[in-house]
Design a protein around this motif. Sequence first.
Motif, PDB file in Angstrom:
ATOM      1  N   LYS A   7       0.823  -1.202   0.000  1.00  0.00           N
ATOM      2  CA  LYS A   7       0.000   0.000   0.000  1.00  0.00           C
ATOM      3  C   LYS A   7       0.864   1.263   0.000  1.00  0.00           C
ATOM      4  N   PRO A   8       0.647   2.195  -0.929  1.00  0.00           N
ATOM      5  CA  PRO A   8       1.418   3.442  -0.906  1.00  0.00           C
ATOM      6  C   PRO A   8       0.976   4.338   0.256  1.00  0.00           C
ATOM      7  N   GLY A  14       1.608  20.057   3.399  1.00  0.00           N
ATOM      8  CA  GLY A  14       2.347  20.579   4.537  1.00  0.00           C
ATOM      9  C   GLY A  14       3.366  19.606   5.100  1.00  0.00           C
ATOM     10  N   VAL A  15       3.479  18.426   4.505  1.00  0.00           N
ATOM     11  CA  VAL A  15       4.430  17.416   4.967  1.00  0.00           C
ATOM     12  C   VAL A  15       5.440  17.138   3.856  1.00  0.00           C
ATOM     13  N   THR A  16       6.713  17.076   4.223  1.00  0.00           N
ATOM     14  CA  THR A  16       7.744  16.731   3.248  1.00  0.00           C
ATOM     15  C   THR A  16       8.462  15.482   3.733  1.00  0.00           C
ATOM     16  N   ALA A  17       8.732  14.564   2.799  1.00  0.00           N
ATOM     17  CA  ALA A  17       9.436  13.331   3.111  1.00  0.00           C
ATOM     18  C   ALA A  17      10.673  13.238   2.225  1.00  0.00           C
ATOM     19  N   THR A  18      11.809  12.911   2.845  1.00  0.00           N
ATOM     20  CA  THR A  18      13.049  12.740   2.095  1.00  0.00           C
ATOM     21  C   THR A  18      13.686  11.411   2.473  1.00  0.00           C
ATOM     22  N   VAL A  19      14.331  10.786   1.474  1.00  0.00           N
ATOM     23  CA  VAL A  19      15.024   9.528   1.696  1.00  0.00           C
ATOM     24  C   VAL A  19      16.482   9.746   1.334  1.00  0.00           C
ATOM     25  N   LYS A  44      10.986   4.878  -1.826  1.00  0.00           N
ATOM     26  CA  LYS A  44      11.025   5.919  -2.857  1.00  0.00           C
ATOM     27  C   LYS A  44       9.893   6.903  -2.623  1.00  0.00           C
ATOM     28  N   VAL A  45      10.172   8.181  -2.860  1.00  0.00           N
ATOM     29  CA  VAL A  45       9.137   9.211  -2.807  1.00  0.00           C
ATOM     30  C   VAL A  45       8.797   9.554  -4.243  1.00  0.00           C
ATOM     31  N   GLU A  46       7.559   9.267  -4.643  1.00  0.00           N
ATOM     32  CA  GLU A  46       7.098   9.560  -6.005  1.00  0.00           C
ATOM     33  C   GLU A  46       5.884  10.469  -5.923  1.00  0.00           C
TER      34      GLU A  46
END
Length: 182
Positions: A7-8, A14-19, A44-46
Motif C-alpha cells: 500500500k502506498p 504541509g508534509v515533506t518526506a526525504t530519503v 522511494k518518494v514519487e
Amino acid sequence: MSRIGRKPINIPAGVTATVDGSVVTVKGPKGTLTTKIHPNMTVKVEGNEILVTRPNDEKENKALHGTTRSIINNMVLGVTEGFKKELEVNGVGYRVQKQGSNLVMNLGFSHQVIVPEVPGITIECPTANKIVISGPDKQQVGQFAAEVREKRPPEPYKGKGIKYVDEHIRRKEGKAGKGAKK
C-alpha cells in the motif's frame, strides 16, 4: 506479497518526506521525525506518495516489508495529527499534577513520585486523576506512558493504581470470597 507493505503512503499537504540512503526523514507541522530503515528495504518518494519495496520473497524481507511501511506511515501520521495516550489514576488520595515540566504524583507512597517531561513529549493533567501524554513519535509516546503506568500498576483486588483509559482490570475476590469450604 505483503498487503500492508504494498500500500502506498499518501503524503498530506504541509508534509515533506526525504530519503537519504537508508534514512527516512518526515517533516510536518508537529515536528520532524527521522528513522533508519533496514538496508534490504527500498523506499522511494514519487509525487505525493511513499512506496516501500522489497528485493525478494524471503521470509525476513516479507516481515520487514509491512513493518517498514507501518513505521513510515506512523511517522507521517505523527507529524500531522500526533499520538496520545490517556492514563487514569484510581485510589483514595491518589492525585497527579503538573509542576513546571515535571509530573508530580501522589500514589500512596511515603514520598511523591516525580517524572520529568521528556523532549518531544507533552504531559497534561486536565483533572487530578487523569494524565494525557502526547507527541509525534508513536513509539516514544507509548514507551513514556508505560513508564508512568509502571510507577503504580493497577492491582486486581481494589483496582487502585494507574491504568490506561481503555484498559479493563480483571478483578479478583478477596479472602472472604473463598467462603466456608470444608
